[in-house]
Design an enzyme around this catalytic site. Structure first.
Site, short mmCIF file in Angstrom:
data_model
loop_
_atom_site.label_atom_id
_atom_site.label_comp_id
_atom_site.label_asym_id
_atom_site.label_seq_id
_atom_site.Cartn_x
_atom_site.Cartn_y
_atom_site.Cartn_z
N ASN A 1 -5.61 -2.17 7.96
CA ASN A 1 -5.17 -1.31 8.98
C ASN A 1 -6.24 -1.73 10.31
O ASN A 1 -7.17 -1.14 10.51
CB ASN A 1 -4.94 0.13 9.01
CG ASN A 1 -4.73 0.92 10.15
OD1 ASN A 1 -4.69 0.43 11.23
ND2 ASN A 1 -4.60 2.17 9.99
N CYS B 1 -3.44 3.87 16.97
CA CYS B 1 -2.70 2.57 16.45
C CYS B 1 -1.40 2.28 17.22
O CYS B 1 -0.69 1.31 16.85
CB CYS B 1 -2.45 2.97 15.13
SG CYS B 1 -4.17 3.24 14.17
N HIS C 1 3.58 -0.85 12.55
CA HIS C 1 2.08 -0.73 12.17
C HIS C 1 1.73 -1.00 10.81
O HIS C 1 2.34 -0.46 9.73
CB HIS C 1 1.69 0.64 12.69
CG HIS C 1 0.25 0.75 12.54
ND1 HIS C 1 -0.69 0.07 12.89
CD2 HIS C 1 -0.33 1.79 11.87
CE1 HIS C 1 -2.04 0.38 12.35
NE2 HIS C 1 -1.62 1.76 12.02
C1 LIG Z 1 -5.14 7.68 2.51
C2 LIG Z 1 -4.24 7.30 1.58
C3 LIG Z 1 -3.94 5.96 1.05
C4 LIG Z 1 -4.40 8.40 0.26
O1 LIG Z 1 -3.45 8.16 -0.82
P1 LIG Z 1 -2.84 9.60 -1.48
O2 LIG Z 1 -1.96 8.88 -2.50
O3 LIG Z 1 -2.49 10.44 -0.31
O4 LIG Z 1 -4.25 9.91 -2.17
P2 LIG Z 1 -5.00 11.51 -1.78
O5 LIG Z 1 -5.75 11.70 -0.74
O6 LIG Z 1 -4.14 12.48 -2.21
O7 LIG Z 1 -6.15 11.39 -2.98
C5 LIG Z 1 -5.64 11.39 -4.42
C6 LIG Z 1 -6.98 11.02 -5.34
O8 LIG Z 1 -7.50 9.74 -5.04
C7 LIG Z 1 -8.96 9.81 -4.54
N1 LIG Z 1 -9.38 8.89 -3.61
C8 LIG Z 1 -9.21 8.75 -2.25
N2 LIG Z 1 -9.74 7.57 -1.90
C9 LIG Z 1 -10.03 6.67 -2.90
C10 LIG Z 1 -10.54 5.40 -3.28
N3 LIG Z 1 -10.78 4.76 -2.20
N4 LIG Z 1 -10.66 5.14 -4.37
C11 LIG Z 1 -10.47 5.90 -5.48
N5 LIG Z 1 -9.94 7.01 -5.24
C12 LIG Z 1 -9.63 7.40 -4.10
C13 LIG Z 1 -9.11 11.13 -3.87
O9 LIG Z 1 -10.54 11.84 -3.81
C14 LIG Z 1 -8.11 12.10 -4.73
O10 LIG Z 1 -8.78 12.56 -5.78
P3 LIG Z 1 -8.50 13.98 -6.74
O11 LIG Z 1 -7.04 13.88 -7.05
O12 LIG Z 1 -9.43 13.95 -7.62
O13 LIG Z 1 -8.89 14.86 -5.32
C15 LIG Z 1 -2.81 8.10 1.98
O14 LIG Z 1 -2.55 9.07 2.15
C16 LIG Z 1 -2.38 7.26 3.42
O15 LIG Z 1 -2.28 6.07 3.56
N6 LIG Z 1 -1.97 7.86 4.11
C17 LIG Z 1 -1.99 7.69 5.56
C18 LIG Z 1 -3.21 7.02 6.17
C19 LIG Z 1 -2.91 6.23 7.48
O16 LIG Z 1 -2.11 5.54 7.50
N7 LIG Z 1 -3.93 6.16 8.48
C20 LIG Z 1 -3.97 5.30 9.58
C21 LIG Z 1 -3.32 6.04 10.53
S1 LIG Z 1 -3.07 4.92 11.75
#
Ligand SMILES: CC(C)(COP(=O)(O)OP(=O)(O)OC[C@H]1O[C@@H](n2cnc3c(N)ncnc32)[C@H](O)[C@@H]1OP(=O)(O)O)[C@@H](O)C(=O)NCCC(=O)NCCS
Length: 329
Positions: free
Chosen positions: A286, A115, A256
């Protein structure tokens, strides 16, 4: 001496097909409410079977070349950022050369910095132009992440979209304008934070790699979130310091487009008001290396990049990689 390397044209291409959060809720156990509150994404574009990255790239680049008042014959360097290229070999850049009819002999190659790829490609092309051997460069970010998403993994498939963005670089007469500088870096300490493990020579395609779904994006979201905020804030501070600028001299930030909460935290940590950030991830998700040039093209067409003003570009991605750039228009 006395010249600068400047962006002289921009273009973008978003595939026509829209996949909304509601559509995704029919595929995996998720909801519009979860995706919107955790990421800010409402919909993303998905490329069709006949729209590989080279096609999206060529469409974006054709717009950028026309915007610059040039033709394909004027382009003698093409640096294309992608991690979802049409095929491992040849480079997607060479496929775009053919699609656009760039002159034989043009230098064309791909850059992989995930990215952060657009900023890496921008800096490589800027330096090659500054070295004096090329006249006009195309810098493109083009991705079809939908081909590498595990449509059974709700934690990743809701985040990404397809698209391409392009800029044309040329020489500007005013050394105070153009690309003022780039700052790039990488921290390869933990490749498993964000990767596509299969399909390379380490884990070539096999029955086992298919069974273990190794050809899809794997991500540790929370760790990547923390890295994103820290790396982009540091990259911003570093380049501002290098150029003796303060945050109030930055009229527009194009970071980004991964998650709205990352951008909000960045805005808070840097002390730059959120309304100076360009945000289009609600409509595109993204798009990896395409996200910055897509947002840049939209911002320019919306009149947000005014002559004399300074724009800050910020990126992070798999690797992990990061970067920043400053442009005075
Ligand atoms: C991926 C992201 C949105 C997840 O958000 P978060 O607040 O960290 O959520 P978590 O991963 O802690 O998950 C929280 C809960 O939501 C759930 N969950 C994950 N994706 C889900 C979805 N699409 N829908 C519903 N629930 C979801 C998980 O299973 C977890 O459940 P649990 O608590 O029962 O285990 C966030 O971490 C993020 O944006 N990270 C950066 C990723 C990124 O930028 N990647 C690209 C890099 S270039």
């Amino acid at each position: 001496m006395g010249q600068s390397i400047a962006i002289v044209g921009t273009g973008a291409c978003a595939p026509a097909k829209i996949l909304s959060n509601q559509d995704l809720a029919k595929l995996v156990d998720t909801s519009d409410e979860w995706i919107t509150t955790r990421t800010g994404i409402r919909e993303r574009r998905i490329a069709g079977h006949h729209e590989p990255p080279s096609e999206l790239a060529a469409r974006a680049a054709a717009v950028a070349i026309a915007d610059a008042g040039l033709t394909a014959a004027d382009i003698d360097l093409l640096v294309l950022a992608t991690v979802t290229g049409d095929m491992p070999m040849p480079s997607t850049a060479c496929l775009v050369q053919r699609r656009l009819g760039l002159p034989p002999g043009a230098v064309c190659f791909d850059v992989n910095a995930a990215c952060s790829g657009f900023l890496y490609a921008l800096e490589v092309a800027r330096a090659m132009l500054a070295a004096g051997r090329h006249r006009h460069a195309l810098v493109i970010g083009a991705e079809k992440f939908s081909s590498f998403l595990d449509w059974q993994d709700r934690a990743t498939c809701v985040l990404f979209g397809d698209g391409a963005g392009a800029v044309v670089l040329g020489r500007g007469a005013d050394p105070a304008r153009g690309i003022l500088g780039c700052h790039l870096g990488a921290d390869g300490g933990d490749p498993a934070l964000l990767c596509i493990p299969g399909g390379g020579s380490l884990h070539p395609a096999s029955a086992g790699s298919l069974e273990h779904r190794q050809h899809f994006v794997k991500m540790k979201g929370r760790e990547v979130f923390k890295f994103a905020v820290r790396a982009m804030a540091e990259a911003a501070r570093e380049i501002l310091e290098q150029h003796h600028l303060t945050t109030d001299q930055i009229s527009c930030v194009i970071s980004h487009q991964a998650n709205r909460r990352i951008i909000e935290t960045l805005s808070h940590d840097l002390g730059i008001p959120l309304d100076r950030f360009v945000i289009n991830l609600d409509r595109h998700g993204n798009t990896s290396s395409a996200s910055i040039p897509l947002a840049l093209d939209e911002a320019r067409r919306a009149g947000r990049l005014r002559p004399g003003e300074i724009t800050l570009l910020l990126a992070f991605g798999a690797g992990l990689t990061y970067g920043s750039a400053l442009i005075r228009w």
